[in-house]
Design an enzyme around this catalytic site. Structure first.
Site, short mmCIF file in Angstrom:
data_model
loop_
_atom_site.label_atom_id
_atom_site.label_comp_id
_atom_site.label_asym_id
_atom_site.label_seq_id
_atom_site.Cartn_x
_atom_site.Cartn_y
_atom_site.Cartn_z
N GLU A 9 0.80 -1.22 0.00
CA GLU A 9 0.00 0.00 0.00
C GLU A 9 0.83 1.27 0.00
OE1 GLU A 9 -0.15 -2.51 2.21
OE2 GLU A 9 -2.05 -2.48 3.30
N ASP A 82 -1.98 -5.24 3.68
CA ASP A 82 -2.11 -5.65 5.09
C ASP A 82 -3.00 -6.89 5.26
OD1 ASP A 82 -0.51 -3.61 5.99
OD2 ASP A 82 -2.16 -2.21 6.31
N ASP A 84 -5.71 -7.86 6.74
CA ASP A 84 -7.05 -7.73 7.31
C ASP A 84 -8.05 -7.55 6.18
OD1 ASP A 84 -6.55 -5.16 6.45
OD2 ASP A 84 -6.58 -4.25 8.44
N GLU A 86 -9.59 -4.95 4.98
CA GLU A 86 -9.31 -3.83 4.08
C GLU A 86 -8.13 -4.18 3.17
OE1 GLU A 86 -11.39 -0.66 3.01
OE2 GLU A 86 -11.72 -1.68 4.91
N TYR A 303 1.70 -6.21 13.15
CA TYR A 303 0.58 -5.45 12.58
C TYR A 303 -0.30 -4.88 13.69
CZ TYR A 303 -3.16 -4.24 9.36
OH TYR A 303 -4.10 -3.55 8.62
N ARG A 305 -3.43 -3.41 13.59
CA ARG A 305 -4.90 -3.44 13.58
C ARG A 305 -5.35 -4.86 13.87
NH1 ARG A 305 -3.61 -0.01 9.20
NH2 ARG A 305 -4.19 2.16 9.63
N HIS A 349 -4.41 -13.41 13.39
CA HIS A 349 -3.56 -12.27 13.71
C HIS A 349 -2.90 -12.47 15.06
CE1 HIS A 349 -6.02 -9.38 10.95
NE2 HIS A 349 -5.43 -10.36 10.30
#
Length: 856
Positions: A9, A82, A84, A86, A303, A305, A349
């Site tokens: 990203e 990432d 997740d 999103e 990470y 989140r 995660h």
């Protein structure tokens, strides 16, 4: 020779990963999402399976073009955003946008929880495919948010001036803040009394200690009456103190879990004063990679989140080895600490932890920027503490009886504790803080209790009788709002910071010190949404929607089925909010009658952009009636009724139509048919020679007195009577320029212009503004995001507005008070003003401080 393309990203992440992978890889950044729903259209076909219409994001065309060119020449494309929802959606959108140039079999998905050489190498050795269920869950969330925002926001725009948007989750957060504010305003404090005694032994050591009344006549001590408190103290003064018991016990205090997103945001707010958005920006930087010197780069944390407390076995073993080496084997728990995550947590995660436990904060102090280091230190200490043995604390409680002076029985308690074994507190900082509290007497418990024996007598040094009042619930801080959102299952780790930022950006909420205070606009939006769409913005309903999104990701619910069920309810709620539907037969007859109108009133401009046109309104209703896609509301029917009467002179057989529909001319329309009032003409005449102030801009709105009066003159010149609201504003303008109008006092009485009615405002504002007269040195103006922040200019605008209106808005008053703290050093007797006007504590001056700091 073709190379392998990796897409992440951000440029920072790309730079770090490129160094770790080496020269056989090309690592590019997509700059986040490359496609989304269109900005100015719903972009969702609700009639055909909620099919989304994705378009390239504005400004991403060049990025997409470059990615397509490089991907076409690559032998393989790794999608590495990432790990997740999103990130999965970004990977899916990238594949969809690139597949016209790249065969689908070239794509691979890689995920990793940390950006280190070993983690990246392992991820690329075991690539996978895009998780379509996770993509579906993200799409469902995006469509839910779009549908709610697109359908509800226009209702706000029409009903509440200044309102900008409603959101499926942001409005629930606003509800929590506003409900708390209303509870605070409605709170009625109740007094109560705390009774205590400062007692001393009759033999050495005689150092006094404090005990508080715990039981009165065998029940919990609750003294809510002053007369009772005075009577009890009088009785106590004649009593004897005796130690009735000394209780000893050892408490095990378990290690805290490592951070997850919500707890990190809360801890960073409490310990460091960071907002959630600032915390996440710094954590993102630590995750994506920091240059540690000598050309090496590595992510320092995993990470950020996440809602899972899971820890990789390798990291756990590294932490255990470090703890044993630095503190000894007794600081390791008998079995590794395991913390249970909430049921909806993504166990794939990890919790937030340092990527290398041996990389201590001390070793990075000269490498990291100050705030980066402080957050890393917080994360490192919390993770290491989570892997350590419990602390053991010896607690001693003295129970003291006061008897012999009356019928009442009294039991006082004093408790002190001592750390027997610090365990995790050695790393977390609690051990040090506990010692400081004991030395300074700042803790909740008393200073060290002297040795006491059951049955020994004590001497009262001082009897304590403190009057207190019950306190209202505290306003939410950003940290406590995140906590309650998480506890109620509203939002997810990736959304907490954005939810709060949206409320602040929309001007629905202000910061006052660390507290979140709803603005008047925010309260109006809340009142409207709860009055009309209470079920949609219910906390439990929103939490249920989050659970369904989790179910989509787990494959238990089809995303289109979930949206269909929601949309059916949503349509019902919207229909009820719009009020009763129109009588279509009556609407059809009124539209037919209005087709005879040829001479429409010219469009009227209100504000900087809004234009009202009777002709275009009728055309829009006629189009809506013909398409039958959206029901016509009762409010729209009422508007058509007003137009029938407004243009009745041009409508054939209008009397028969009125009789047939049994409609009555609204008072406002009947009044408009009257000629202009003579007083209005006279008031406008008074303003003909006035020199008007320049136009004023507040936010996006421009207020121009000259232009406004010109529009009223045109309206009156055309034979139209002004509305009550227009007359009220005209009166304000006449009073504003009274000094330029000869013999104003005599003319004002004739025209019914008495003294301007008082407006509510905070007291002492003129005195607070006057404090700045002593300021000689102002911070330099700064420009940020296209806006210029200038303290001196801002203060001048407040003084001008207050001189004209004797009123400032809640937000302006808050900003003014914050500004006093910045210049406290130049304001004489600031400590006295602080107490008198409720001003904040002085702020330490800093070179290069933002001039706009007081207004944020």
């Amino acid at each position: 020779m073709a190379k392998t393309l990796v897409i992440v990203e951000s440029p920072a992440k790309a730079k770090t990963i490129n160094k770790l992978l080496g020269g056989d890889f090309i690592v590019k950044a997509s700059m986040g999402h490359v496609r989304d729903l269109p900005e100015r259209a719903l972009g969702v076909d609700v009639e055909h399976g909620f099919a989304p219409q994705y378009v390239p994001i504005k400004g991403r065309a060049k990025v997409l073009s470059e990615l397509q060119a490089v991907a076409a020449k690559a032998d393989r494309v790794y999608l590495a955003p990432d790990p997740d929802r999103e990130g999965e959606a970004i990977a899916w959108h990238l594949r969809e946008a690139l597949q016209s140039k790249v065969p689908q079999e070239k794509f691979r998905r890689v995920t990793y929880n940390e950006i280190t050489a070993s983690a990246i190498r392992k991820a690329f050795e075991q690539p996978g495919e895009i998780n379509q269920l996770r993509v579906d869950s993200q799409q469902a969330r995006r469509i839910l948010d779009r549908v709610v925002g697109y359908k509800v926001s226009p209702m706000l725009w029409r009903r509440i001036p200044g309102a900008s948007s409603a959101g499926r989750v942001q409005s629930v957060a606003l509800r929590l803040v506003c409900e708390r504010e209303k509870a605070i305003r409605a709170f009625q404090p109740e007094p109560y009394w705390i009774l205590g005694v400062k007692a001393a032994k009759r033999v050495d050591p005689r150092a006094p200690f404090t005990a508080y009344l715990a039981k009165l006549n065998g029940a919990k001590a609750e003294v809510k009456d002053e007369a009772l408190a005075l009577r009890l103290v009088d009785e106590l003064k004649r009593s004897e103190l005796r130690v009735s018991d000394v209780l000893r016990k050892e408490i095990r205090k378990n290690a805290p879990p490592p951070f997850i997103t919500s707890s990190l945001q809360q801890a960073a707010s409490s310990a460091l004063g960071f907002s959630p958005s600032r915390t996440m920006r710094i954590a993102q930087k630590l995750y994506e990679g920091v240059d540690l010197g000598h050309g090496s780069a590595s992510g320092l944390i995993t990470y950020m989140r996440t809602d899972s407390f899971s820890i990789a076995q390798e990291a756990r073993e590294q932490a255990q080895a470090f703890i044993q080496k630095e503190h000894g084997p007794e600081f390791l728990p008998e079995t590794p600490n395991v913390f249970r995550s909430r049921s909806s947590a993504q166990e794939a995660h990890e919790a937030i932890r340092p990527t290398d436990p041996a990389r201590t904060p001390e070793s990075l102090k000269d490498v990291l920027e100050r705030d980066d280091w402080r957050l890393y230190d917080l994360i490192w200490r919390r993770f290491m503490a989570s892997q350590m043995a419990p602390a053991r604390i010896a607690q001693r409680t003295a129970e003291i009886e006061a008897a012999g002076a009356g019928a009442d029985t009294f039991l006082f308690r004093a408790t002190a504790s001592e750390i027997v074994f610090p365990g995790f507190m050695r790393v977390s900082g609690l051990e040090k803080r506990k010692k400081e509290e004991a030395e300074n007497g700042d803790g909740e418990e008393v200073e060290v209790l002297p040795p006491l024996e059951k049955g020994e007598g004590l001497d009262p040094v001082e009897w304590l009788n403190d009057r207190k009042e019950t306190q209202p619930p505290p306003r939410f801080t950003e940290a406590s709002l995140v906590k309650v959102l998480e506890e109620n299952g509203v939002g997810r780790p990736s959304t907490y910071a954005q939810i709060i930022s949206t409320l602040l950006n929309r001007k629905y909420v202000d910061r006052e010190k660390r507290a979140l205070v709803p603005t008047e606009l925010g309260l109006k939006v809340f009142d409207f949404l709860i009055a009309n769409l209470d079920a949609l913005f219910d906390v439990q309903f929103t939490a249920g929607m989050e659970e369904q999104l989790d179910q989509i990701e787990e494959g238990n619910v089809a995303w289109t089925d979930m949206l269909s069920t929601f949309y059916a309810k949503f349509q019902e709620w919207l229909g009820a909010a719009r009020g009763p539907a129109a009588d279509l037969a009556a609407v059809e007859k009124m539209l037919a009658a209005l087709s005879a109108v040829k001479n429409w009133q010219p469009p009227m401009k209100r504000g900087a952009k809004t234009v009202y046109s009777d002709e275009k309104f009728v055309e829009s209703i006629r189009r809506q009636f013909g398409e039958k896609k959206r029901p016509i509301s009762g409010r729209q029917q009422d508007a058509l009724t007003r137009l029938v009467f407004r243009y009745k002179a041009q409508i054939p057989d209008v009397a028969a139509l009125i009789a047939d529909l049994k409609i009555v001319e609204p008072a406002s329309e009947a009044e408009k048919s009257e000629p202009p009032r003579q007083q209005t003409i006279a008031k406008l005449a008074l303003l003909e020679k006035v020199e008007f102030d320049p136009p004023r801009k507040f936010g996006k709105k421009v207020y121009d007195d000259r232009e406004f009066c010109g529009s009223l003159r045109n309206q009156v010149g055309g034979g139209k009577r002004l509305s009550a609201a227009q007359i009220a504003y005209l009166d304000k303008i006449v009073r504003k320029y009274a000094k330029q109008i000869p013999d104003f006092e005599a003319q004002a009485e004739t025209l019914g212009l008495g003294a301007e009615p008082p407006v509510p405002s905070e007291g002492h504002l003129d005195e607070i503004l006057a404090l700045f007269d002593a300021v000689k040195e102002w911070r330099p103006a700064t420009t940020r995001k296209g806006r210029t922040w200038d303290d001196r200019e801002f203060l001048g605008s407040l003084k001008t507005q207050f001189a004209q209106r004797r009123q400032l808005s809640f937000k302006q008053v808050s900003a003014l008070k914050r500004l006093t703290a910045v210049y406290a050093g130049q304001i004489p007797n600031y400590a006295e003003a602080l107490q008198k006007y409720g001003l904040p504590e002085p702020r330490a001056s800093k070179k290069g401080a933002d001039a706009g700091e007081a207004k944020e």
